[in-house]
Design an enzyme around this catalytic site. Structure first.
Site, PDB file in Angstrom:
ATOM      1  N   HIS A 139       7.244  -5.684  -5.017  1.00 60.54           N
ATOM      2  CA  HIS A 139       7.292  -6.451  -6.274  1.00 60.54           C
ATOM      3  C   HIS A 139       6.457  -7.739  -6.216  1.00 60.54           C
ATOM      4  CE1 HIS A 139      10.249  -3.828  -7.995  1.00 60.54           C
ATOM      5  NE2 HIS A 139      11.184  -4.126  -7.111  1.00 60.54           N
ATOM      6  N   ASP A 176      10.228   4.190  -4.302  1.00 62.08           N
ATOM      7  CA  ASP A 176      11.329   3.265  -4.573  1.00 62.08           C
ATOM      8  C   ASP A 176      11.733   3.428  -6.049  1.00 62.08           C
ATOM      9  OD1 ASP A 176      12.376   0.310  -3.325  1.00 62.08           O
ATOM     10  OD2 ASP A 176      12.383   0.472  -5.518  1.00 62.08           O
ATOM     11  N   HIS A 178      12.529   1.333  -8.191  1.00 61.68           N
ATOM     12  CA  HIS A 178      11.973   0.292  -9.066  1.00 61.68           C
ATOM     13  C   HIS A 178      10.446   0.407  -9.125  1.00 61.68           C
ATOM     14  CE1 HIS A 178      15.826  -1.299  -7.390  1.00 61.68           C
ATOM     15  NE2 HIS A 178      16.020  -1.591  -8.650  1.00 61.68           N
ATOM     16  N   ASP A 264      16.392   3.623  -2.732  1.00 61.16           N
ATOM     17  CA  ASP A 264      17.328   3.260  -3.795  1.00 61.16           C
ATOM     18  C   ASP A 264      17.324   4.242  -4.964  1.00 61.16           C
ATOM     19  OD1 ASP A 264      14.780   2.361  -4.333  1.00 61.16           O
ATOM     20  OD2 ASP A 264      15.338   0.249  -4.534  1.00 61.16           O
TER      21      ASP A 264
END
Ligand SMILES: [Zn+2]
Length: 366
Positions: A139, A176, A178, A264
């Protein structure tokens, strides 16, 4: 060929402080443990030890990246702001990214561990490899940390290694849950890095990860976002790999495949709403290894990102490591029969529709 493995005890000493999930404590939020804490990584490392697999891998030491290495991607003012705060009592890299004293040095080790595994793969010292690093990186943007990430481990590692090895094309496959907004931003105008992110639609960041973000300038077409509706299971992810990820890789013909690897999207994760299990991660790894064998001499490496179930991340991680190394240990995933039995694991019609829309993006890759 052996499989490389990077871990450093200091990765676990990066402090994210007290929080409830990711909210800072207040008079209305009881203090607890921050969602991004050391437990998932420590237990992954521990299960690797207990399985005996760690002993069969090539240990790759972490060598901290320099400030100049970080500056290949990051803004110098941002780097020095983090360093100054880290020299004191810590601070917040911006939104949702608290850190403590010494986190600058630990983050430099995490980017360095990622770079070292990548270097070992590119040098031919190992066939493939995994960097179990912390803090995560996907991120982090040029001038700000975000979402528990201080520095872009994968972008810094790619740019540092490109300067040394001079390879042509890299593909990143971010699984991931996200959106890999930081990795996307690092190479948005760069056609020599194909960035693919498979993520839960609108989860984090809320305002990125859409189909329309395809890259810009010469990089247009070389960023593929695959936003998926919440609730996707094994079948949906297999379809994404068969219909989008693998065709994109075969079209692109990279010299190296890099996975920002978060666990995740598992059925046990408190921050994601997907349903993958260890067999899903094992199979996605197998498919990427096949592509790497066909396209780039097997050169595949992964750098750890998210994954917040302390109980389950270790089993997903072990499955990936067993597949990468070709060594099956005596450890069985106790959760697997439960998660495999969840209704909705096969591909659902509305998921197929979402995947078909992302499939149209393949046309931009040459
Ligand atoms: Zn994540």
């Amino acid at each position: 060929m052996t499989t490389g493995w990077n871990f450093h005890e200091l990765y676990l000493w990066h402090e994210t402080g007290a929080a409830a999930q990711f909210f800072q404590p207040s008079l209305t939020i009881e203090p607890g443990e921050h969602a991004e804490n050391a437990a998932t990584k420590r237990r992954f490392r521990n299960l690797m030890e207990v399985s005996g697999l760690t002993d069969k891998l090539a240990k790759i030491a972490s060598v901290a990246v320099s400030e100049d290495d970080l500056a290949l991607f990051h803004d110098r003012d941002y780097i020095s702001r983090i360093k100054t705060l880290s020299d004191g009592r810590g601070g917040d890299a911006s939104y949702l990214t608290p850190f403590g004293h010494g986190s600058y040095e630990i983050a430099c080790l995490a980017a360095g561990g990622t770079a070292a595994v990548m270097d070992a793969v590119l040098s031919g010292d190992v066939g493939n490899g995994y960097a179990l690093v912390r803090p995560p990186g996907h991120h982090a943007e040029r001038a700000q940390g975000m979402g528990f990430c201080l520095f872009g481990n994968v972008p810094v590692a790619i740019l540092k290694n490109r300067a040394k090895h001079g390879f042509g094309r890299v593909a990143t496959v971010d699984w991931d849950v996200h959106h890999g907004n930081g990795t996307q931003s690092a190479f948005y105008a760069d056609p020599s890095v194909l960035t693919i992110s498979i993520h839960q639609d609108g989860l984090y960041p809320h305002d990125s990860g859409f189909h329309k973000e395809r890259g810009e300038g010469k990089g247009e077409g070389y960023n593929i976002n695959v936003p998926l509706p919440a609730g996707c299971g094994h079948g949906a992810y297999m379809s994404v790999f068969e219909r989008i990820v693998l065709p994109a890789l075969y079209r692109y013909q990279p010299d190296l495949i890099v996975v920002p690897s978060g666990f995740d999207a598992s059925a046990a994760d408190p921050l994601g709403r997907m349903m993958l299990h260890s067999a899903s991660y094992r199979e996605m790894t197998r498919m990427l290894m096949q592509a790497a064998d066909d396209l780039c001499g097997g050169r595949l490496m992964m750098s750890h990102e998210g994954g917040y179930s302390a109980a389950y991340v270790p089993y997903c991680g072990l499955a990936v490591m067993e597949q990468l190394s070709g060594i099956r240990t005596h450890i069985d995933d106790p959760f697997l029969p439960v998660f495999e039995g969840y209704a909705g694991q096969p591909l659902q019609p509305h998921q197929a529709d979402a995947i078909a829309r992302a499939e149209e993006l393949l046309g931009g890759v040459e």
